[in-house]
Motif scaffolding. Structure first.
Motif, PDB file in Angstrom:
ATOM      1  N   ILE A   1      98.538 114.786 -25.261  1.00  0.00           N
ATOM      2  CA  ILE A   1      97.261 115.373 -25.676  1.00  0.00           C
ATOM      3  C   ILE A   1      96.980 116.644 -24.877  1.00  0.00           C
ATOM      4  N   ILE A   2      97.257 116.608 -23.574  1.00  0.00           N
ATOM      5  CA  ILE A   2      97.063 117.810 -22.749  1.00  0.00           C
ATOM      6  C   ILE A   2      97.953 118.944 -23.244  1.00  0.00           C
ATOM      7  N   ALA A   3      99.216 118.641 -23.518  1.00  0.00           N
ATOM      8  CA  ALA A   3     100.140 119.671 -24.003  1.00  0.00           C
ATOM      9  C   ALA A   3      99.655 120.267 -25.316  1.00  0.00           C
ATOM     10  N   GLN A   4      99.083 119.422 -26.178  1.00  0.00           N
ATOM     11  CA  GLN A   4      98.569 119.930 -27.449  1.00  0.00           C
ATOM     12  C   GLN A   4      97.341 120.810 -27.227  1.00  0.00           C
ATOM     13  N   GLN A   5      96.467 120.435 -26.292  1.00  0.00           N
ATOM     14  CA  GLN A   5      95.314 121.283 -25.992  1.00  0.00           C
ATOM     15  C   GLN A   5      95.755 122.650 -25.480  1.00  0.00           C
ATOM     16  N   VAL A   6      96.764 122.646 -24.613  1.00  0.00           N
ATOM     17  CA  VAL A   6      97.267 123.915 -24.073  1.00  0.00           C
ATOM     18  C   VAL A   6      97.849 124.766 -25.203  1.00  0.00           C
ATOM     19  N   LYS A   7      98.540 124.141 -26.120  1.00  0.00           N
ATOM     20  CA  LYS A   7      99.119 124.866 -27.246  1.00  0.00           C
ATOM     21  C   LYS A   7      98.029 125.461 -28.136  1.00  0.00           C
ATOM     22  N   LEU A   8      96.967 124.681 -28.366  1.00  0.00           N
ATOM     23  CA  LEU A   8      95.880 125.140 -29.240  1.00  0.00           C
ATOM     24  C   LEU A   8      95.023 126.215 -28.578  1.00  0.00           C
ATOM     25  N   PHE A   9      94.884 126.141 -27.252  1.00  0.00           N
ATOM     26  CA  PHE A   9      94.017 127.074 -26.516  1.00  0.00           C
ATOM     27  C   PHE A   9      94.813 127.680 -25.363  1.00  0.00           C
ATOM     28  N   SER A  10      95.835 128.416 -25.720  1.00  0.00           N
ATOM     29  CA  SER A  10      96.808 128.904 -24.726  1.00  0.00           C
ATOM     30  C   SER A  10      96.222 129.928 -23.761  1.00  0.00           C
ATOM     31  N   LYS A  11      95.123 130.579 -24.126  1.00  0.00           N
ATOM     32  CA  LYS A  11      94.499 131.538 -23.214  1.00  0.00           C
ATOM     33  C   LYS A  11      93.531 130.865 -22.245  1.00  0.00           C
ATOM     34  N   VAL A  12      93.199 129.599 -22.518  1.00  0.00           N
ATOM     35  CA  VAL A  12      92.175 128.913 -21.732  1.00  0.00           C
ATOM     36  C   VAL A  12      92.768 127.866 -20.792  1.00  0.00           C
ATOM     37  N   PHE A  13      93.759 127.099 -21.257  1.00  0.00           N
ATOM     38  CA  PHE A  13      94.239 125.950 -20.505  1.00  0.00           C
ATOM     39  C   PHE A  13      95.696 126.071 -20.082  1.00  0.00           C
ATOM     40  N   ARG A  14      95.984 125.450 -18.933  1.00  0.00           N
ATOM     41  CA  ARG A  14      97.344 125.124 -18.525  1.00  0.00           C
ATOM     42  C   ARG A  14      97.337 123.649 -18.108  1.00  0.00           C
ATOM     43  N   GLY A  15      98.484 123.000 -18.213  1.00  0.00           N
ATOM     44  CA  GLY A  15      98.539 121.574 -17.963  1.00  0.00           C
ATOM     45  C   GLY A  15      99.264 121.192 -16.687  1.00  0.00           C
ATOM     46  N   VAL A  16      98.725 120.202 -16.000  1.00  0.00           N
ATOM     47  CA  VAL A  16      99.384 119.530 -14.879  1.00  0.00           C
ATOM     48  C   VAL A  16      99.611 118.096 -15.329  1.00  0.00           C
ATOM     49  N   CYS A  17     100.853 117.659 -15.318  1.00  0.00           N
ATOM     50  CA  CYS A  17     101.182 116.360 -15.899  1.00  0.00           C
ATOM     51  C   CYS A  17     100.990 115.228 -14.906  1.00  0.00           C
ATOM     52  N   GLY A  18     100.544 114.082 -15.411  1.00  0.00           N
ATOM     53  CA  GLY A  18     100.581 112.863 -14.636  1.00  0.00           C
ATOM     54  C   GLY A  18     101.991 112.305 -14.642  1.00  0.00           C
ATOM     55  N   LEU A  19     102.347 111.556 -13.617  1.00  0.00           N
ATOM     56  CA  LEU A  19     103.665 110.926 -13.538  1.00  0.00           C
ATOM     57  C   LEU A  19     103.519 109.416 -13.724  1.00  0.00           C
ATOM     58  N   PRO A  20     104.472 108.780 -14.402  1.00  0.00           N
ATOM     59  CA  PRO A  20     104.422 107.323 -14.585  1.00  0.00           C
ATOM     60  C   PRO A  20     104.855 106.592 -13.324  1.00  0.00           C
ATOM     61  N   GLN A  21     104.100 106.772 -12.257  1.00  0.00           N
ATOM     62  CA  GLN A  21     104.435 106.165 -10.965  1.00  0.00           C
ATOM     63  C   GLN A  21     104.117 104.672 -10.956  1.00  0.00           C
ATOM     64  N   SER A  22     104.851 103.945 -10.149  1.00  0.00           N
ATOM     65  CA  SER A  22     104.610 102.522  -9.967  1.00  0.00           C
ATOM     66  C   SER A  22     105.236 102.086  -8.651  1.00  0.00           C
ATOM     67  N   THR A  23     104.622 101.104  -8.016  1.00  0.00           N
ATOM     68  CA  THR A  23     105.213 100.568  -6.796  1.00  0.00           C
ATOM     69  C   THR A  23     106.532  99.852  -7.091  1.00  0.00           C
ATOM     70  N   ARG A  24     106.749  99.448  -8.333  1.00  0.00           N
ATOM     71  CA  ARG A  24     107.951  98.690  -8.694  1.00  0.00           C
ATOM     72  C   ARG A  24     109.105  99.583  -9.136  1.00  0.00           C
ATOM     73  N   VAL A  25     108.875 100.900  -9.190  1.00  0.00           N
ATOM     74  CA  VAL A  25     109.867 101.823  -9.728  1.00  0.00           C
ATOM     75  C   VAL A  25     110.151 102.911  -8.689  1.00  0.00           C
ATOM     76  N   PRO A  26     111.402 103.177  -8.341  1.00  0.00           N
ATOM     77  CA  PRO A  26     111.710 104.276  -7.414  1.00  0.00           C
ATOM     78  C   PRO A  26     111.176 105.600  -7.954  1.00  0.00           C
ATOM     79  N   ILE A  27     110.749 106.475  -7.062  1.00  0.00           N
ATOM     80  CA  ILE A  27     110.148 107.732  -7.507  1.00  0.00           C
ATOM     81  C   ILE A  27     111.133 108.564  -8.312  1.00  0.00           C
ATOM     82  N   GLN A  28     112.435 108.435  -8.053  1.00  0.00           N
ATOM     83  CA  GLN A  28     113.398 109.261  -8.802  1.00  0.00           C
ATOM     84  C   GLN A  28     113.437 108.888 -10.283  1.00  0.00           C
ATOM     85  N   ASN A  29     112.939 107.706 -10.647  1.00  0.00           N
ATOM     86  CA  ASN A  29     112.891 107.339 -12.061  1.00  0.00           C
ATOM     87  C   ASN A  29     111.937 108.217 -12.850  1.00  0.00           C
TER      88      ASN A  29
END
Length: 326
Positions: free
Chosen positions: A95-123
């Motif tokens: 959804i963030i990527a789509q907002q940036v695409k629709l309003f490219s002069k207004v927004f840039r996106g910083v992505c969330g990561l699917p982090q978990s204590t059960r998953v190594p960060i390299q995943n």
């Protein structure tokens, strides 16, 4: 020019309905989708938020030229099952990527990561690379406590557990923005948890070899670095005893956003870490009980009015343009 470097997505309600469904069926009904259309995304940005005007209108009222948006951190539910975390984070980032695409002069996106204590960060790293190279994200959120204060702990940010992520950030030449997520503790709110985790992150990073091993690594700390810029002298003593680099000098390895809500706190932040290490941020959307967005931007301008023009430019846009390569 004004760049708001700490803001969050105003998403269609269907995203949060989707999240509620995931938590209810625990993945038993499959991944599904928020089903947010282009029309839904545009409509969300043009509806009143928190009793004020719309997200887009408030930016115009305040004179903000660009906003860097990410998922709302307390919604990321990193302590849930990794499958649910991945589905929700990816849906939000789409959804963030789509907002940036629709309003490219207004927004840039910083992505969330699917982090978990059960998953190594390299995943998380292949997905981070796709977000940057295929969806145009300019940075990522970094949660130092994916266990969400549940008692399941992850090594502090100065530990080698995080080195694969730091290597990828340097390779992609993007910054990570430290921001914890929810909080399962019954003793504190998620807002206080944010500050606690920022404190731990700053001290851990600056007490480690991270910036010796990754001298070009770019890390932003939310909310003015938690309490550390105001308590830095407590950590200065060790360096003075051992004749090493002063803690206050090490603090300039990091960047800090200005989400502090107090002119006095902002002035102390600028004095402690230097205006060139600070980025204007609002934590937008502003909660109803806080000051309005236009008032907040005006308060920031007043707080930095005594600084040189070069420092004012750095805080309001220059440093963000440089580290996000805008």
């Amino acid at each position: 020019m004004v760049i708001d470097a700490h803001a969050h997505v105003t998403a269609p309600d269907s995203l949060y309905v989707y999240k509620a469904g995931l938590l209810a069926h625990r993945g038993g009904h499959g991944r599904g989708s928020a089903g947010a259309t282009e029309h839904d995304i545009i409509d969300a940005l043009n509806k009143p938020v928190f009793g004020g005007s719309s997200h887009l209108q408030q930016l115009k009222e305040a004179g903000t030229d660009m906003q860097i948006i990410s998922t709302r951190p307390y919604q990321m539910m990193h302590s849930e099952h990794p499958k649910l975390v991945t589905w929700y984070i990816e849906e939000t980032n789409n959804i963030i990527a789509q907002q940036v695409k629709l309003f490219s002069k207004v927004f840039r996106g910083v992505c969330g990561l699917p982090q978990s204590t059960r998953v190594p960060i390299q995943n998380c790293l292949p997905y981070l690379e796709r977000c940057v190279k295929e969806q145009g994200f300019v940075g990522c959120l970094l949660n130092p406590d994916p266990g969400e204060c549940s008692g399941v702990e992850t090594p502090a940010l100065g530990e080698r557990y995080w080195y694969p992520l730091y290597e990828k950030l340097v390779e992609l030449d993007i910054p990570a923005h430290i921001h914890s997520a929810g909080c399962r503790s019954e003793r504190l709110t998620y807002s206080l948890h944010f500050i606690n985790e920022e404190n731990i992150a700053v001290v851990s990073l600056l007490s480690s070899n991270v910036f010796s091993d990754f001298p070009t690594l770019k890390i932003i700390v939310s909310h003015g670095g938690g309490a550390i810029p105001y308590q830095f002298a407590r950590f200065e003593a060790g360096a003075l005893r051992h004749g090493t680099e002063r803690f206050s000098e090490k603090m300039r390895h990091l960047y800090y956003d200005t989400v502090l809500y107090s002119a006095d706190a902002l002035a102390l932040l600028f004095k402690t870490v230097g205006a060139d290490r600070c980025l204007f941020g609002s934590n937008f959307p502003i909660e109803k009980l806080w000051t309005g967005y236009a008032d907040l931007v005006a308060a920031h301008r007043a707080a930095i009015a005594s600084l040189s023009e070069a420092d004012q430019e750095a805080i309001l846009s220059g440093t963000a343009r440089r580290i996000y390569r805008l």
